[in-house]
Enzyme design. Structure first.
Site, PDB file in Angstrom:
ATOM      1  N   CYS A  13       0.833  -1.215   0.000  1.00  0.00           N
ATOM      2  CA  CYS A  13       0.000   0.000   0.000  1.00  0.00           C
ATOM      3  C   CYS A  13       0.859   1.253   0.000  1.00  0.00           C
ATOM      4  O   CYS A  13       1.928   1.279   0.611  1.00  0.00           O
ATOM      5  CB  CYS A  13      -0.868   0.006   1.240  1.00  0.00           C
ATOM      6  SG  CYS A  13      -1.961  -1.405   1.254  1.00  0.00           S
ATOM      7  N   TYR A  69      -5.878 -12.886  -4.744  1.00  0.00           N
ATOM      8  CA  TYR A  69      -5.184 -12.616  -3.477  1.00  0.00           C
ATOM      9  C   TYR A  69      -5.866 -13.373  -2.344  1.00  0.00           C
ATOM     10  O   TYR A  69      -7.024 -13.110  -2.030  1.00  0.00           O
ATOM     11  CB  TYR A  69      -5.240 -11.106  -3.246  1.00  0.00           C
ATOM     12  CG  TYR A  69      -4.665 -10.553  -1.973  1.00  0.00           C
ATOM     13  CD1 TYR A  69      -3.676 -11.195  -1.245  1.00  0.00           C
ATOM     14  CD2 TYR A  69      -5.101  -9.305  -1.515  1.00  0.00           C
ATOM     15  CE1 TYR A  69      -3.147 -10.635  -0.097  1.00  0.00           C
ATOM     16  CE2 TYR A  69      -4.582  -8.727  -0.374  1.00  0.00           C
ATOM     17  CZ  TYR A  69      -3.605  -9.400   0.339  1.00  0.00           C
ATOM     18  OH  TYR A  69      -3.091  -8.831   1.472  1.00  0.00           O
ATOM     19  N   HIS A 113      -3.005 -13.041   3.897  1.00  0.00           N
ATOM     20  CA  HIS A 113      -3.545 -12.084   4.872  1.00  0.00           C
ATOM     21  C   HIS A 113      -5.016 -12.345   5.179  1.00  0.00           C
ATOM     22  O   HIS A 113      -5.786 -11.418   5.449  1.00  0.00           O
ATOM     23  CB  HIS A 113      -3.332 -10.635   4.387  1.00  0.00           C
ATOM     24  CG  HIS A 113      -1.887 -10.297   4.202  1.00  0.00           C
ATOM     25  ND1 HIS A 113      -1.376  -9.888   3.001  1.00  0.00           N
ATOM     26  CD2 HIS A 113      -0.842 -10.354   5.063  1.00  0.00           C
ATOM     27  CE1 HIS A 113      -0.062  -9.691   3.124  1.00  0.00           C
ATOM     28  NE2 HIS A 113       0.282  -9.972   4.363  1.00  0.00           N
ATOM     29  N   ASP A 116       4.252 -11.058   8.990  1.00  0.00           N
ATOM     30  CA  ASP A 116       4.689 -11.045   7.584  1.00  0.00           C
ATOM     31  C   ASP A 116       5.614  -9.839   7.380  1.00  0.00           C
ATOM     32  O   ASP A 116       6.802  -9.996   7.097  1.00  0.00           O
ATOM     33  CB  ASP A 116       3.450 -10.968   6.686  1.00  0.00           C
ATOM     34  CG  ASP A 116       3.791 -10.764   5.223  1.00  0.00           C
ATOM     35  OD1 ASP A 116       4.859 -11.229   4.804  1.00  0.00           O
ATOM     36  OD2 ASP A 116       2.986 -10.148   4.498  1.00  0.00           O
TER      37      ASP A 116
END
Ligand code: SF4
Length: 729
Positions: A31, A170, A173, A270
């Site tokens: 991001c 995706y 997460h 992570d």
């Protein structure tokens, strides 16, 4: 200098699906606060990396539907034609430099709060998110599952229109595909729940549908957390993790694995902060999946050493090196390695200040090491290019902390004749103290990068150990212009944000009261029972507490904040910091502040002790609610006072008072940079030093120049249009 041949492997092209990645440098999705709605920022930030030699650069997570809306955080979105236009600008900026563009198609399930869209997301099982408050998903039935897979396909087709070369489904997460795969979320008993094959079905069907739709034009990737770190309650690397990689590869539905570990609620496992995790910390977790994978594998781990990077590939642990934070700190890593300019690499320090801005939501990403991050478009800053000055102006920079070093570096790059003078014998200012805290030694890279660059600049002289300069010395130094960067210090009288006043009895000249500097730099003796009083809320209080606990002290942290070190939630350090406190028996007293301090005893009060009912009307001279009187006595041998930082601006104030004398000494102007102007993050000090140097020719560099604001301008096109609605009103 030529590139070391042992790094040649990093520049070998590799095929991923129908595409060729020109080297092994891959900026994974991360991001930056631009999304699809700040196309200039988005394209310029990632385009800079393409210019810096990256083989591929990806968007941040990119929502495929208003049902997956992460507002207040900023994701990319590919919902409509407007997003396609904006993201096309990004892919154009990448292709111009021969880089591939990747897009990470995202559906968040229960983790998408949908604060803007007000939509309800689907999930495998109706449940609340452990990451977001008050966010539930609706359980998808068979029709809904087909609809969801259709959303991925439609988004993938739009992504191809926007020029993307690599299209992700995706799942890492803990987003939707992993929610189907993991027992932790998936409690279904139909063909999408129960057995491993059933739980894997949604992800595999989705990948197959996307590949069938666009796989001939784009490489299909998936981001997969091979271990969610929940033990048997989640995905484990040696169980479902390995099985999933084998199954997906057997089905032939991906061209590229992007592997990591962890979940979203603790995604610092992570994006590990350097306080807890060194570069390469994920490798042992992803190695097994790499061994069974049939297509190229990439993984992140904040590597900044070219030797380590090459070793990861040569040792067969990865095919492609994924980078997020190192690419933010230095967008030109690949080019610098290619050209053998190893000493110019600006290494990430692992502070996660970049991530903190995403976690806060809204503001653009910033970087401690790279002041130009996200300023490429709006301020026109290039991390490696500097407008040269034709002026013969000489500049004195007083103070070689982060602001002074950065200011001198950039002024030097611009061709100014600079003298950087530091009172101490070493460069670095407050960073020299910070690196003494447990786990923060990598932050010294803030100093070392700048020290090396300053040594290379012919027009910069660095003088250390010169002692504190007086106003007379500054004025008579012979410099045309002066930048004061003298930093800040911890208040020695307890001045704090609660009362904006000192604390009665708190005086750091007393033997039983210390500031953090006195402990770290002056070895002031500390007794056995330590009370750390912290108003900072970031790393100082908790770090000095750990520092002293490690030396056998019994430590308690007292803070007016609702928890210890709340800013570390944004930097992803908080969960392990709290585990550390528990393990090292560091106690806490939150929502309390000090009334007074006496030898061995501090008197504190709960900041909410006053009555909750406000007086019905105005009062004069008294609190308009019942004044609380309860107090708590806390015994201690030593207090460590991190109550607030004070600008070290006495030199500036003296110079300002003598402004009328400047012209007589041929001093044209004097500015302040960094903490001596206003204390803040190290990132802010570096930025201010950088900005003043970039804007040195403006009429007053103390005041920032305007930047480009990206927003809709009234009267211009919108996407979608109100007329696109099937119903109006
Ligand atoms: Fe690295 Fe810190 Fe910059 Fe993030 S803010 S890229 S962690 S140096």
């Amino acid at each position: 200098m030529a590139r070391n041949p042992k790094h040649d492997i990093l520049f070998q092209p590799i095929k991923i699906g129908p595409k060729i990645l020109k080297n092994r440098f891959y900026q994974v999705p991360h991001c930056i606060g631009a999304g699809s709605e700040k196309p200039g920022t988005q394209a310029a930030n990632r385009g800079m990396k393409a210019e810096g030699g990256w083989g591929a650069c990806c968007t941040e997570y990119c929502s495929i539907s208003p049902e997956s809306d992460d507002c207040h955080r900023v994701s990319a979105r590919i919902w409509d034609e407007g997003d396609v236009i904006n993201l096309r600008h990004l892919t154009d900026s990448l292709h111009k430099h021969g880089a591939l563009g990747g897009i990470e198609l995202w559906y968040g399930g229960a983790h998408a709060p949908c604060m803007e869209s007000r939509a309800i997301p689907y999930g495998p099982t109706a449940q609340a998110s452990e990451f977001e408050y008050l966010t539930y998903c609706h359980e998808a039935d068979d029709d809904d599952i087909k609809y969801l897979q259709g959303l991925y396909v439609a988004a993938a087709k739009r992504a191809v229109q926007a020029g993307f070369d690599i299209i992700y489904v995706y799942g890492a997460h803990s987003y939707l595909p992993l929610q189907f795969l993991s027992h932790y979320y998936n409690r279904r008993t139909d063909r999408y729940g129960g057995s491993f094959e059933n739980r894997a079905r949604f992800w595999i069907e989705t990948l197959a549908a996307v590949k069938a739709a666009v796989g001939h034009e784009a490489a299909i990737a998936t981001r997969f957390a091979v271990d969610t770190l929940y033990g048997a309650d989640g995905v484990q690397a040696l169980d479902d993790g390995l099985k999933f990689v084998e199954l997906v590869d057997r089905e032939g539905v991906v061209d590229l694995w992007d592997l990591n570990i962890g979940d979203i609620a603790e995604w610092g496992e992570d994006a590990g902060p350097s306080r807890f995790y060194q570069a390469g910390h994920q490798r042992n977790w992803t190695d097994g999946a790499k061994r069974v994978a049939k297509v190229p594998v990439l993984g992140v781990s904040r590597e900044t050493s070219p030797d380590d990077m090459a070793a990861r590939i040569l040792d067969g642990r990865l095919d492609i090196l994924g980078f997020a934070r190192p690419s933010i700190a230095d967008p030109f890593i690949p080019l610098k390695i290619q050209e053998g300019r190893y000493e110019d690499i600006r290494e990430c320090i692992g502070c996660n200040v970049c991530i903190s801005r995403w976690e806060i939501g809204g503001p653009p990403m910033i970087c401690t090491q790279n002041a130009t991050a996200n300023e490429e478009y709006r301020r026109g800053w290039h991390p490696e290019k500097f407008a040269k000055t034709s002026s013969s102006c000489s500049v004195l920079v007083v103070g070689a902390g982060p602001a002074g070093m950065e200011c001198a570096r950039v002024l030097g790059e611009r061709g100014y004749d600079v003298h950087l003078r530091e009172a101490d014998t070493e460069l670095g200012g407050r960073v020299r103290k910070v690196v003494k805290y447990p786990g923060l030694s990598e932050w010294a890279r803030v100093i070392t990068y700048r020290q090396i660059q300053l040594q290379k600049l012919k027009s910069v002289e660095v003088h250390t150990g010169v002692g504190k300069m007086t106003a007379d010395q500054v004025l008579s130094y012979g410099a045309d212009r002066v930048v004061i960067a003298t930093g800040s210090y911890w208040a020695n009288d307890g001045t704090n944000f609660v009362t904006h006043s000192p604390v009665e009895g708190l005086d750091a000249s007393l033997p039983y009261i210390c500031t953090p500097e006195q402990v770290l730099m002056q070895n002031k003796p500390v007794g056995d029972r330590v009370l750390v009083v912290d108003c900072d809320g970031y790393f100082t209080g908790v770090s000095i507490a750990e520092f002293l606990a490690d030396r056998g002290k019994k430590v308690k942290i007292l803070t007016p904040l609702k928890g210890v070190a709340p800013y570390t939630h944004f930097t992803l350090e908080a969960p392990n910091l709290h585990r550390m406190m528990h393990e090292k028996h560091i106690h806490e007293l939150t929502s309390h502040w000090l009334l007074k301090v006496q030898p061995g005893r501090a008197t504190a009060y709960n900041i909410f002790r006053d009555g909750y009912k406000r007086a019905p009307g105005p009062t004069t001279g008294e609190l308009p609610r019942r004044p609380g009187t309860e107090v708590v006595e806390v015994e201690f041998d030593t207090i460590i006072a991190a109550t607030g930082r004070v600008p070290n601006d006495s030199l500036w104030r003296e110079l300002a008072a003598r402004r009328a004398e400047w012209a007589k000494h041929d001093v044209q102007a004097i500015y302040q940079a960094g903490d001596c102007y206003a204390p803040g993050l190290i990132a802010q000090a570096v930025f201010e030093g950088h900005r003043i140097a970039r804007e040195f020719e403006s009429s007053n560099p103390q005041r920032p120049q305007p930047w480009i604001r990206e927003r809709q301008v009234w009267g211009h096109e919108t996407y979608p249009k109100i007329s696109d609605r099937q119903v109006v009103g």
